[in-house]
Write a protein that holds these residues in place. Structure first.
Motif, short mmCIF file in Angstrom:
data_model
loop_
_atom_site.label_atom_id
_atom_site.label_comp_id
_atom_site.label_asym_id
_atom_site.label_seq_id
_atom_site.Cartn_x
_atom_site.Cartn_y
_atom_site.Cartn_z
N ASP A 40 0.82 -1.20 0.00
CA ASP A 40 0.00 0.00 0.00
C ASP A 40 0.86 1.26 0.00
O ASP A 40 0.53 2.24 -0.66
CB ASP A 40 -0.94 0.01 1.21
CG ASP A 40 -2.02 -1.05 1.12
OD1 ASP A 40 -2.27 -1.55 0.00
OD2 ASP A 40 -2.60 -1.39 2.16
N ASP A 41 1.96 1.24 0.76
CA ASP A 41 2.86 2.40 0.78
C ASP A 41 3.48 2.63 -0.59
O ASP A 41 3.66 3.77 -1.01
CB ASP A 41 3.97 2.20 1.83
CG ASP A 41 3.44 2.27 3.25
OD1 ASP A 41 2.29 2.75 3.43
OD2 ASP A 41 4.17 1.85 4.16
N SER A 42 3.83 1.55 -1.28
CA SER A 42 4.49 1.70 -2.57
C SER A 42 3.51 2.16 -3.65
O SER A 42 3.90 2.83 -4.59
CB SER A 42 5.17 0.41 -2.99
OG SER A 42 4.22 -0.59 -3.30
N THR A 43 2.24 1.80 -3.52
CA THR A 43 1.27 2.22 -4.53
C THR A 43 0.79 3.64 -4.30
O THR A 43 0.18 4.23 -5.18
CB THR A 43 0.06 1.27 -4.58
OG1 THR A 43 -0.54 1.20 -3.29
CG2 THR A 43 0.47 -0.11 -5.05
N ASP A 44 1.07 4.22 -3.14
CA ASP A 44 0.70 5.60 -2.87
C ASP A 44 1.64 6.58 -3.56
O ASP A 44 1.33 7.75 -3.70
CB ASP A 44 0.72 5.89 -1.36
CG ASP A 44 -0.43 5.19 -0.64
OD1 ASP A 44 -1.39 4.79 -1.33
OD2 ASP A 44 -0.35 5.04 0.58
#
Length: 56
Positions: A41-45
């Motif tokens: 989720d952090d990387s897709t933000d």
């Protein structure tokens, strides 16, 4: 008779080892999956281009 006893002991060792691995996986797999999900989720933000540059 000794051979049968040896096979029984090896069977018990195998069953105990499998139970230990399953217990380990059952205890830690939810935390591992949660950590992976959080990182995902952090990387897709963020927007990352082909060169790996992060743009806000």
């Amino acid at each position: 008779m000794k051979e049968a006893t040896g096979e029984l002991n090896m069977t018990l060792v195998t069953i105990i080892a499998i139970a230990a691995v399953l217990t380990f996986v059952t205890m830690f797999l939810p935390n591992i999956l949660s950590g992976i999900s959080d990182k995902w989720d952090d990387s897709t933000d963020q927007n990352v281009d082909v060169n790996g540059t992060v743009t806000p």
